[in-house]
Design an enzyme around this catalytic site. Structure first.
Site, PDB file in Angstrom:
ATOM      1  N   CYS A 204       0.696  -1.405  -0.073  1.00  0.00           N
ATOM      2  CA  CYS A 204      -0.046  -0.083  -0.224  1.00  0.00           C
ATOM      3  C   CYS A 204       0.769   1.198  -0.057  1.00  0.00           C
ATOM      4  O   CYS A 204       0.938   1.907   1.175  1.00  0.00           O
ATOM      5  CB  CYS A 204      -1.119   0.058   1.325  1.00  0.00           C
ATOM      6  SG  CYS A 204      -2.109   1.229   0.808  1.00  0.00           S
ATOM      7  N   CYS A 383      -6.212   2.087  -4.439  1.00  0.00           N
ATOM      8  CA  CYS A 383      -5.769   2.497  -3.307  1.00  0.00           C
ATOM      9  C   CYS A 383      -6.494   3.744  -2.645  1.00  0.00           C
ATOM     10  O   CYS A 383      -6.585   4.702  -3.407  1.00  0.00           O
ATOM     11  CB  CYS A 383      -4.277   3.022  -3.371  1.00  0.00           C
ATOM     12  SG  CYS A 383      -3.246   3.650  -1.815  1.00  0.00           S
TER      13      CYS A 383
HETATM   14  P1  FAD Z   1      -0.325 -10.915   3.809  1.00  0.00           P
HETATM   15  O1  FAD Z   1      -1.780 -10.532   3.927  1.00  0.00           O
HETATM   16  O2  FAD Z   1       0.588  -9.630   4.623  1.00  0.00           O
HETATM   17  O3  FAD Z   1      -0.262 -12.527   4.249  1.00  0.00           O
HETATM   18  C1  FAD Z   1       1.050 -13.174   4.296  1.00  0.00           C
HETATM   19  C2  FAD Z   1       0.937 -13.863   5.217  1.00  0.00           C
HETATM   20  O4  FAD Z   1       1.937 -15.124   5.112  1.00  0.00           O
HETATM   21  C3  FAD Z   1       1.041 -13.698   6.694  1.00  0.00           C
HETATM   22  O5  FAD Z   1      -0.199 -14.384   7.350  1.00  0.00           O
HETATM   23  C4  FAD Z   1       2.270 -14.362   7.210  1.00  0.00           C
HETATM   24  O6  FAD Z   1       1.928 -14.879   8.759  1.00  0.00           O
HETATM   25  C5  FAD Z   1       2.425 -15.587   6.184  1.00  0.00           C
HETATM   26  N1  FAD Z   1       3.957 -15.795   6.272  1.00  0.00           N
HETATM   27  C6  FAD Z   1       5.020 -15.172   6.177  1.00  0.00           C
HETATM   28  N2  FAD Z   1       6.091 -15.978   6.170  1.00  0.00           N
HETATM   29  C7  FAD Z   1       5.623 -17.210   6.377  1.00  0.00           C
HETATM   30  C8  FAD Z   1       6.171 -18.576   6.188  1.00  0.00           C
HETATM   31  N3  FAD Z   1       7.666 -18.786   6.227  1.00  0.00           N
HETATM   32  N4  FAD Z   1       5.686 -19.569   6.348  1.00  0.00           N
HETATM   33  C9  FAD Z   1       3.961 -19.515   6.357  1.00  0.00           C
HETATM   34  N5  FAD Z   1       3.587 -18.390   6.450  1.00  0.00           N
HETATM   35  C10 FAD Z   1       4.084 -17.302   6.381  1.00  0.00           C
HETATM   36  N6  FAD Z   1      -4.535  -2.811   0.613  1.00  0.00           N
HETATM   37  C11 FAD Z   1      -5.568  -2.491  -0.007  1.00  0.00           C
HETATM   38  O7  FAD Z   1      -6.177  -2.923  -0.852  1.00  0.00           O
HETATM   39  N7  FAD Z   1      -6.034  -1.176   0.457  1.00  0.00           N
HETATM   40  C12 FAD Z   1      -5.673  -0.469   1.496  1.00  0.00           C
HETATM   41  O8  FAD Z   1      -6.091   0.646   1.850  1.00  0.00           O
HETATM   42  C13 FAD Z   1      -4.447  -1.047   2.117  1.00  0.00           C
HETATM   43  N8  FAD Z   1      -3.867  -0.187   3.053  1.00  0.00           N
HETATM   44  C14 FAD Z   1      -2.817  -0.736   3.829  1.00  0.00           C
HETATM   45  C15 FAD Z   1      -2.256   0.079   4.902  1.00  0.00           C
HETATM   46  C16 FAD Z   1      -1.338  -0.538   5.733  1.00  0.00           C
HETATM   47  C17 FAD Z   1      -0.850   0.191   6.850  1.00  0.00           C
HETATM   48  C18 FAD Z   1      -0.778  -1.978   5.391  1.00  0.00           C
HETATM   49  C19 FAD Z   1       0.383  -2.600   6.301  1.00  0.00           C
HETATM   50  C20 FAD Z   1      -1.167  -2.684   4.212  1.00  0.00           C
HETATM   51  C21 FAD Z   1      -2.245  -1.881   3.558  1.00  0.00           C
HETATM   52  N9  FAD Z   1      -2.692  -2.528   2.336  1.00  0.00           N
HETATM   53  C22 FAD Z   1      -3.849  -2.210   1.712  1.00  0.00           C
HETATM   54  C23 FAD Z   1      -1.986  -3.710   1.876  1.00  0.00           C
HETATM   55  C24 FAD Z   1      -2.615  -5.345   2.012  1.00  0.00           C
HETATM   56  O9  FAD Z   1      -2.967  -5.470   3.363  1.00  0.00           O
HETATM   57  C25 FAD Z   1      -1.578  -6.047   1.643  1.00  0.00           C
HETATM   58  O10 FAD Z   1      -1.115  -5.787   0.050  1.00  0.00           O
HETATM   59  C26 FAD Z   1      -2.183  -7.507   1.305  1.00  0.00           C
HETATM   60  O11 FAD Z   1      -2.602  -7.933   2.964  1.00  0.00           O
HETATM   61  C27 FAD Z   1      -1.061  -8.510   0.955  1.00  0.00           C
HETATM   62  O12 FAD Z   1      -1.675  -9.872   0.898  1.00  0.00           O
HETATM   63  P2  FAD Z   1      -0.520 -11.252   1.104  1.00  0.00           P
HETATM   64  O13 FAD Z   1      -1.464 -12.377   1.008  1.00  0.00           O
HETATM   65  O14 FAD Z   1       0.382 -11.064  -0.099  1.00  0.00           O
HETATM   66  O15 FAD Z   1       0.135 -11.056   2.335  1.00  0.00           O
END
Ligand code: FAD
Length: 457
Positions: A204, A383
């Site tokens: 984000c 966003c």
């Molecule tokens: P995540 O949701 O971060 O999940 C990754 C998972 O992998 C976690 O549960 C972690 O525990 C697990 N993991 C890590 N390493 C390992 C391992 N070795 N073995 C097994 N599991 C593991 N997005 C929007 O769309 N709109 C917004 O307004 C927005 N605002 C945001 C504001 C902030 C402050 C933040 C921090 C994020 C924001 N986002 C927003 C971004 C969004 O939250 C992320 O892009 C999204 O969660 C990514 O999804 P993901 O599944 O890739 O990762």
């Protein structure tokens, strides 16, 4: 294929024994089975999803619903699942931390098996992943959804500053530090209030700005705005990557009297002197010291080490080497990636993961059926740039940084309707639709609204 998986629980049992320390909890059982598996059957599955966050949970829900019970394993070590987009609002005091998370056991799909362990090593040549519990999980297909890791420790002095009570250094990016943001705002009456953006891909990319705008509004509401200088220092050369929205944001920054520094990368925090040290990326080696009364830091981020360390799976930057259209691995056709850990050059958001989820789903099912991938991801990301306590600009764009707007209004304009959607509707959409595998992004709404263009420029 007959692959019985150990340790499955029904919904009621999961709910009753949500605590991982309860001997009857699924998490405990998983750990127990994992550590005592010397005489136990080897863990195998049709699809292994590594990471049960936004992308991983959405994929597990879709896949387990299609493939049936016990075909999908989710490898995820955390007890809590956070809705991270809420962190920005928590920073502004608009939501509480406890509203942003749910128990992982309640969020992950019941038809998938949750192994509450970390992936320690990927072996894509042998279709296995070894885990922190000493297990080896064999898969037919793998989805990597491990997100990004926060690297606060990369900036000397930062962790110490964040962990010193009253230091007025804070960050919305981690559940560990997000509550400090509003406390810092309440304690700040004058001086420089500095916001940073690091020199690397982050999740984000709008969030560091959102909290700056919310803070500006907070100080105006409190009648302190004339006593504080708001400084937004970004390591990017522009305020926002998409010109359509960058133009609107430049006007906003000017109107709100926010100082914008581009090409400035935070390299050190000296919290005992309240000094933040920045490098000017346009003149490498040139350092600036900025005195602050409040410092909000967006940390450097990288792909998790376990992913980056498996050189066969990743690009030189450490992200999973998938085709940016099909999201299928460029070398291993039984491997896919979704969300922040993929090498795709989209803006890393939950909205992007939502738009990627039907593509990964369809292409993975095609791969199971021995067919080539058919579906394509266009780089859609969105966003909601919250600009205060009642306004928001909804940026939506694709790989070409071309706006791909859903609503028949000018979305570059600050609006209450978009703020309401971000604050009240999106969390419901996330928990009730996306986490259950039903939300694929707003493309269908865009088609519906295509012929209505009220107030569009
Ligand atoms: P995540 O949701 O971060 O999940 C990754 C998972 O992998 C976690 O549960 C972690 O525990 C697990 N993991 C890590 N390493 C390992 C391992 N070795 N073995 C097994 N599991 C593991 N997005 C929007 O769309 N709109 C917004 O307004 C927005 N605002 C945001 C504001 C902030 C402050 C933040 C921090 C994020 C924001 N986002 C927003 C971004 C969004 O939250 C992320 O892009 C999204 O969660 C990514 O999804 P993901 O599944 O890739 O990762």
């Amino acid at each position: 294929m007959n692959r019985r998986l150990p340790g499955t629980f029904n919904q009621c049992q999961r709910h009753l024994f949500a605590s991982s320390n309860h001997p009857a909890s699924p998490a405990f059982a998983t750990r127990f089975l994992s550590t005592s598996r010397v005489n136990y059957e080897r863990q195998e599955c049709q699809v292994l999803v590594v990471g049960g966050g936004t992308g991983g949970c959405a994929m597990a829900a879709k896949l387990s619903s299609r493939l049936g019970s016990n075909k999908v394993i989710v490898l995820e070590p955390e007890e809590k699942h956070y809705y991270q987009p809420m962190f920005t609002l928590i920073g502004g005091g608009m939501k509480r931390l406890d509203q942003s998370h749910r128990q992982m056991a309640d969020v992950l799909p019941k038809k998938a098996k949750w192994v509450k362990e970390k992936a320690l090593e990927f072996d894509p040549d042998n279709n296995t992943v070894s885990t922190s519990g000493g297990n080896t999980i064999k898969y037919d297909f793998l989805v990597i959804a491990t997100g990004l890791q926060l690297k606060y420790e990369k900036i000397p002095g930062l962790v110490e500053a964040l962990e010193t009570p009253g230091s007025n250094v804070c960050s919305i990016y981690s559940p560990k530090y997000v509550d400090q943001v509003y406390e810092c705002l309440r304690r700040t009456y004058k001086g420089n209030v500095v916001f940073t953006f690091p020199h690397c891909p982050i999740k984000c990319a709008g969030a560091p700005q959102k909290i700056a705008y919310i803070s500006d509004h907070y100080f105006r509401k409190m009648g302190r705005r004339n006593d504080v200088n708001i400084i937004y220092s970004t390591s990017l050369p522009v305020i926002f990557g998409v010109k359509h929205y960058a133009d609107a944001l430049m006007k906003l920054v000017k109107k709100r009297n926010i100082t914008l520094n581009v090409n400035r990368n935070l390299v050190e925090v000296r919290h005992s002197d309240n000094i933040a040290v920045f490098e000017d990326l346009a003149n490498p080696g040139k350092l600036y010291e900025e005195t602050y009364s409040m410092l909000h830091v967006t940390p450097p981020m990288t792909a998790p080490d376990v992913v980056a360390n498996c050189k066969q799976l990743v690009t030189p930057t450490g992200f999973v080497d998938v085709d940016q259209m099909t999201l299928q691995h460029n070398k291993y056709s039984n491997v896919f990636s979704i969300g922040d850990s993929a090498c795709t050059p989209n803006s890393k958001t939950a909205a992007a993961a939502a738009a990627q989820s039907p593509v990964v789903f369809k292409n993975l099912i095609a791969a199971i059926e021995g067919k080539p991938p058919t579906d394509i991801y266009d780089g859609y990301s969105s966003c909601p740039i919250v600009t205060g306590y009642n306004s928001c600009i909804l940026a939506e764009f694709d790989y070409n940084l071309t706006p791909v707007e859903t609503f028949p209004v000018d979305q570059a304009k600050e609006r209450y309707s978009m703020f309401f959607m971000k604050k009240e509707l999106m969390p419901v959409l996330y928990w009730q639709l996306m986490m259950k595998g039903y939300w694929n992004g707003p493309a269908f709404m865009r088609k519906m609204f295509a012929n209505l263009k009220f107030n569009k420029k």
